[in-house]
Write a protein that holds these residues in place. Sequence first.
Motif, PDB file in Angstrom:
ATOM      1  N   ARG A  42      -7.786  15.337  -3.279  1.00 44.52           N
ATOM      2  CA  ARG A  42      -6.450  14.753  -3.395  1.00 44.52           C
ATOM      3  C   ARG A  42      -6.224  13.689  -2.328  1.00 44.52           C
ATOM      4  NH1 ARG A  42      -2.200  19.730  -4.534  1.00 44.52           N
ATOM      5  NH2 ARG A  42      -3.661  21.129  -5.601  1.00 44.52           N
ATOM      6  N   ALA A  43      -6.781  13.889  -1.159  1.00 46.27           N
ATOM      7  CA  ALA A  43      -6.580  12.935  -0.068  1.00 46.27           C
ATOM      8  C   ALA A  43      -7.053  11.536  -0.448  1.00 46.27           C
ATOM      9  CB  ALA A  43      -7.315  13.406   1.187  1.00 46.27           C
ATOM     10  N   ALA A  44      -8.076  11.438  -1.294  1.00 48.86           N
ATOM     11  CA  ALA A  44      -8.543  10.110  -1.706  1.00 48.86           C
ATOM     12  C   ALA A  44      -7.450   9.351  -2.449  1.00 48.86           C
ATOM     13  CB  ALA A  44      -9.791  10.238  -2.581  1.00 48.86           C
ATOM     14  N   GLU A  45      -6.736  10.045  -3.331  1.00 50.87           N
ATOM     15  CA  GLU A  45      -5.599   9.414  -4.014  1.00 50.87           C
ATOM     16  C   GLU A  45      -4.442   9.177  -3.054  1.00 50.87           C
ATOM     17  OE1 GLU A  45      -4.527  10.388  -8.283  1.00 50.87           O
ATOM     18  OE2 GLU A  45      -5.621  12.206  -7.710  1.00 50.87           O
ATOM     19  N   ASP A  46      -4.141  10.156  -2.245  1.00 49.96           N
ATOM     20  CA  ASP A  46      -2.960  10.063  -1.392  1.00 49.96           C
ATOM     21  C   ASP A  46      -3.069   8.886  -0.419  1.00 49.96           C
ATOM     22  OD1 ASP A  46      -2.296  12.394  -2.711  1.00 49.96           O
ATOM     23  OD2 ASP A  46      -2.929  13.697  -1.058  1.00 49.96           O
ATOM     24  N   VAL A  47      -4.235   8.721   0.209  1.00 49.96           N
ATOM     25  CA  VAL A  47      -4.428   7.620   1.151  1.00 49.96           C
ATOM     26  C   VAL A  47      -4.329   6.276   0.437  1.00 49.96           C
ATOM     27  CG1 VAL A  47      -6.141   6.505   2.633  1.00 49.96           C
ATOM     28  CG2 VAL A  47      -5.789   8.976   2.785  1.00 49.96           C
ATOM     29  N   ALA A  48      -4.939   6.183  -0.737  1.00 55.48           N
ATOM     30  CA  ALA A  48      -4.914   4.914  -1.473  1.00 55.48           C
ATOM     31  C   ALA A  48      -3.511   4.583  -1.961  1.00 55.48           C
ATOM     32  CB  ALA A  48      -5.886   4.979  -2.648  1.00 55.48           C
ATOM     33  N   ILE A  49      -2.783   5.580  -2.437  1.00 52.92           N
ATOM     34  CA  ILE A  49      -1.418   5.335  -2.924  1.00 52.92           C
ATOM     35  C   ILE A  49      -0.513   4.911  -1.765  1.00 52.92           C
ATOM     36  CG2 ILE A  49       0.626   6.455  -3.916  1.00 52.92           C
ATOM     37  CD1 ILE A  49      -1.370   8.082  -5.658  1.00 52.92           C
ATOM     38  N   ALA A  50      -0.694   5.515  -0.612  1.00 50.14           N
ATOM     39  CA  ALA A  50       0.081   5.091   0.561  1.00 50.14           C
ATOM     40  C   ALA A  50      -0.184   3.622   0.874  1.00 50.14           C
ATOM     41  CB  ALA A  50      -0.272   5.968   1.761  1.00 50.14           C
ATOM     42  N   GLN A  51      -1.427   3.204   0.732  1.00 53.52           N
ATOM     43  CA  GLN A  51      -1.769   1.800   0.962  1.00 53.52           C
ATOM     44  C   GLN A  51      -1.113   0.887  -0.072  1.00 53.52           C
ATOM     45  OE1 GLN A  51      -5.889   0.109   0.087  1.00 53.52           O
ATOM     46  NE2 GLN A  51      -5.925   0.274   2.327  1.00 53.52           N
ATOM     47  N   VAL A  52      -1.135   1.301  -1.336  1.00 53.89           N
ATOM     48  CA  VAL A  52      -0.489   0.510  -2.385  1.00 53.89           C
ATOM     49  C   VAL A  52       1.005   0.369  -2.101  1.00 53.89           C
ATOM     50  CG1 VAL A  52       0.096   0.427  -4.844  1.00 53.89           C
ATOM     51  CG2 VAL A  52      -2.212   1.106  -4.131  1.00 53.89           C
ATOM     52  N   ILE A  53       1.633   1.467  -1.716  1.00 56.19           N
ATOM     53  CA  ILE A  53       3.064   1.429  -1.415  1.00 56.19           C
ATOM     54  C   ILE A  53       3.351   0.457  -0.286  1.00 56.19           C
ATOM     55  CG2 ILE A  53       4.949   2.797  -0.402  1.00 56.19           C
ATOM     56  CD1 ILE A  53       3.850   5.189  -2.026  1.00 56.19           C
ATOM     57  N   GLU A  54       2.569   0.537   0.790  1.00 56.45           N
ATOM     58  CA  GLU A  54       2.820  -0.336   1.936  1.00 56.45           C
ATOM     59  C   GLU A  54       2.633  -1.806   1.582  1.00 56.45           C
ATOM     60  OE1 GLU A  54       3.901  -1.946   5.369  1.00 56.45           O
ATOM     61  OE2 GLU A  54       4.255   0.102   4.681  1.00 56.45           O
ATOM     62  N   LEU A  55       1.595  -2.118   0.813  1.00 58.51           N
ATOM     63  CA  LEU A  55       1.353  -3.516   0.463  1.00 58.51           C
ATOM     64  C   LEU A  55       2.357  -4.018  -0.563  1.00 58.51           C
ATOM     65  CD1 LEU A  55      -2.548  -3.597   0.436  1.00 58.51           C
ATOM     66  CD2 LEU A  55      -0.974  -4.355   2.229  1.00 58.51           C
ATOM     67  N   ALA A  56       2.811  -3.153  -1.461  1.00 59.38           N
ATOM     68  CA  ALA A  56       3.879  -3.551  -2.381  1.00 59.38           C
ATOM     69  C   ALA A  56       5.166  -3.794  -1.610  1.00 59.38           C
ATOM     70  CB  ALA A  56       4.080  -2.485  -3.448  1.00 59.38           C
ATOM     71  N   ARG A  57       5.431  -2.961  -0.607  1.00 57.75           N
ATOM     72  CA  ARG A  57       6.614  -3.148   0.242  1.00 57.75           C
ATOM     73  C   ARG A  57       6.526  -4.488   1.001  1.00 57.75           C
ATOM     74  NH1 ARG A  57       9.332   1.174   2.390  1.00 57.75           N
ATOM     75  NH2 ARG A  57       7.425   2.443   2.232  1.00 57.75           N
ATOM     76  N   ARG A  58       5.350  -4.752   1.547  1.00 52.88           N
ATOM     77  CA  ARG A  58       5.170  -5.940   2.380  1.00 52.88           C
ATOM     78  C   ARG A  58       5.264  -7.230   1.572  1.00 52.88           C
ATOM     79  NH1 ARG A  58      -0.265  -5.788   5.666  1.00 52.88           N
ATOM     80  NH2 ARG A  58       0.692  -3.764   6.212  1.00 52.88           N
ATOM     81  N   THR A  59       4.698  -7.208   0.351  1.00 54.23           N
ATOM     82  CA  THR A  59       4.656  -8.435  -0.456  1.00 54.23           C
ATOM     83  C   THR A  59       5.833  -8.576  -1.402  1.00 54.23           C
ATOM     84  OG1 THR A  59       3.348  -7.344  -2.181  1.00 54.23           O
ATOM     85  CG2 THR A  59       2.128  -8.461  -0.398  1.00 54.23           C
ATOM     86  N   GLY A  60       6.494  -7.450  -1.719  1.00 52.81           N
ATOM     87  CA  GLY A  60       7.563  -7.487  -2.720  1.00 52.81           C
ATOM     88  C   GLY A  60       7.077  -7.490  -4.146  1.00 52.81           C
ATOM     89  N   ALA A  61       5.779  -7.307  -4.344  1.00 57.94           N
ATOM     90  CA  ALA A  61       5.203  -7.346  -5.694  1.00 57.94           C
ATOM     91  C   ALA A  61       5.438  -6.026  -6.430  1.00 57.94           C
ATOM     92  CB  ALA A  61       3.710  -7.637  -5.617  1.00 57.94           C
ATOM     93  N   ARG A  62       5.291  -6.083  -7.751  1.00 53.78           N
ATOM     94  CA  ARG A  62       5.354  -4.886  -8.585  1.00 53.78           C
ATOM     95  C   ARG A  62       3.979  -4.234  -8.644  1.00 53.78           C
ATOM     96  NH1 ARG A  62       6.656  -5.678 -14.231  1.00 53.78           N
ATOM     97  NH2 ARG A  62       5.846  -7.801 -14.088  1.00 53.78           N
ATOM     98  N   ALA A  63       3.948  -2.904  -8.489  1.00 56.50           N
ATOM     99  CA  ALA A  63       2.690  -2.170  -8.549  1.00 56.50           C
ATOM    100  C   ALA A  63       2.877  -0.922  -9.400  1.00 56.50           C
ATOM    101  CB  ALA A  63       2.213  -1.785  -7.152  1.00 56.50           C
ATOM    102  N   HIS A  64       1.816  -0.558 -10.081  1.00 57.99           N
ATOM    103  CA  HIS A  64       1.823   0.612 -10.969  1.00 57.99           C
ATOM    104  C   HIS A  64       0.598   1.450 -10.651  1.00 57.99           C
ATOM    105  CE1 HIS A  64       2.510   2.953 -14.642  1.00 57.99           C
ATOM    106  NE2 HIS A  64       1.230   2.794 -14.916  1.00 57.99           N
ATOM    107  N   VAL A  65       0.797   2.732 -10.353  1.00 54.60           N
ATOM    108  CA  VAL A  65      -0.297   3.648 -10.047  1.00 54.60           C
ATOM    109  C   VAL A  65      -0.810   4.249 -11.342  1.00 54.60           C
ATOM    110  CG1 VAL A  65      -0.949   5.779  -8.875  1.00 54.60           C
ATOM    111  CG2 VAL A  65       0.592   4.148  -7.750  1.00 54.60           C
ATOM    112  N   LEU A  66      -2.086   4.075 -11.580  1.00 53.05           N
ATOM    113  CA  LEU A  66      -2.722   4.573 -12.799  1.00 53.05           C
ATOM    114  C   LEU A  66      -3.102   6.045 -12.652  1.00 53.05           C
ATOM    115  CD1 LEU A  66      -5.047   1.500 -13.392  1.00 53.05           C
ATOM    116  CD2 LEU A  66      -3.012   2.084 -14.723  1.00 53.05           C
ATOM    117  N   HIS A  67      -3.138   6.738 -13.764  1.00 49.24           N
ATOM    118  CA  HIS A  67      -3.672   8.095 -13.943  1.00 49.24           C
ATOM    119  C   HIS A  67      -3.510   8.987 -12.704  1.00 49.24           C
ATOM    120  CE1 HIS A  67      -6.967   6.101 -11.971  1.00 49.24           C
ATOM    121  NE2 HIS A  67      -7.442   5.557 -13.062  1.00 49.24           N
ATOM    122  N   LEU A  68      -2.275   9.202 -12.291  1.00 53.21           N
ATOM    123  CA  LEU A  68      -2.032  10.066 -11.138  1.00 53.21           C
ATOM    124  C   LEU A  68      -2.490  11.487 -11.439  1.00 53.21           C
ATOM    125  CD1 LEU A  68      -0.647  10.354  -8.295  1.00 53.21           C
ATOM    126  CD2 LEU A  68       1.329  11.210  -9.563  1.00 53.21           C
TER     127      LEU A  68
END
Length: 457
Positions: free
Chosen positions: A213-239
């Motif tokens: 699970r940590a592999a997903e959790d770490v990556a999703i945290a990164q997606v959230i931070e970069l979406a926050r920083r850039t303001g872009a729309r992001a969608h997490v696949l196959h949670l």
Amino acid sequence: MTELDLVVRARRVLTEGGESARCVGVAGGRVVAVEPYDSALTAPRSVVLTDDEVLLPGLVDTHVHVNEPGRTEWEGFASATRAAAAGGVTTIVDMPLNSVPPTVDTGALSVKRAAAGRQCHVDVGFWGGAVPGNTPRLRALHDAGVYGFKCFLVHSGVDEFPHLSADGLEEALAELRSFDGLMIVHAEDPVVIDEAPDPRGTHYDRFLASRPRAAEDVAIAQVIELARRTGARAHVLHLSSSDALPMIASARRDGVRITVETCPHYLTFTAEDVPDGATQYKCCPPIREAANREALWDGLAAGVIDCVVSDHSPCVPELKRPDTGDFGEAWGGISSLQLGLSAVWTEASARGFTLADVTRWMAERPAEIAGVRGKGRIAAGFDADFCVFAPDAVQVIDPAALHHRNPVTPYAGAALSGAVRGTWLRGAPIDPARPRGRLLTRLGATAESPGGGQEDM
């Protein structure tokens, strides 16, 4: 009132107002009226559903790997779209990898559309791909009509579609923000996976430990931070990791533009029940424990998970390594395009969810997130795409009866609730001998219709 081509009456119709007895009027392939059951609407063709049938909007599956051209022996447009129609799915959006060439530039998109040609039984749209070095080409793909861009944060499984680094993801998100494009992300962290146990062997618990699970959790945290920083729309696949749900909910409260999907297999199967050597259950990220499955259902109930789509990812049977049963060697992917509605309804109904919930997860929200116009609802102005569903019927899954090119499935022998009795595309039943699906694009673009002309979508 516009002259109608078709009137459909059913005691149970799923509309924006919920489930009720309705009369649906269709003209020119679109819904033009939704009225009470006893309305005086008339048309040259009239259909009345039986009392055990429900009229649902055609499902919208935005996560399908068709693989044609290049790996058509794994799956092709003809077989995939027949399977979709058999499962009540009237629109799919095809993933940019596993086909050759991958859809990472406009030339490859043209090749993909030409391959789809006139052999599709349902409507088909396309995702583009974001890979190292193609950020300057993303705008052109967007303008050519793809619905968004898929990237991996870990090896994709095929060398021709490499994954993005954190810097590469931030660069691509910044570019997408300039035209409000959507990035869809396979979120697993390669460092966590590299440090995890070896997956090889016939025991499923070894494979599960190799994709923690940590592999997903770490990556999703990164997606959230970069979406926050850039303001872009992001969608997490196959949670598959329920541990990520609190951080996703928190990010949304903070205004981060992030949406999430999960898949029927994560909502149906459990790691504890996967037999040794049963590589038909292998997918990445993996099917997890029973407690995790229940937490995913809670995430759906709370609205943290937006939608349910198939992640139909087939291969030729030998790549599943039935000869060895080795999870480390087998291809990761589950073929479920035809079975998603019944699988989800089986589990949802057992937990007190309604068909309105399932329709929202599998038709309305996927269409909204991807931006597929005119799909996913029975409402005036929407395409007359319908699924006739018998929720109380029971079917035992026989792989030989599936339309997937290679019907290897973990659902074999399962007793599922609900059966699709008919699928309609733009006001006419889908005929498996007569493909008439259209190639869709985003708002403002055009696509070739089965008749060879150009049509505004």
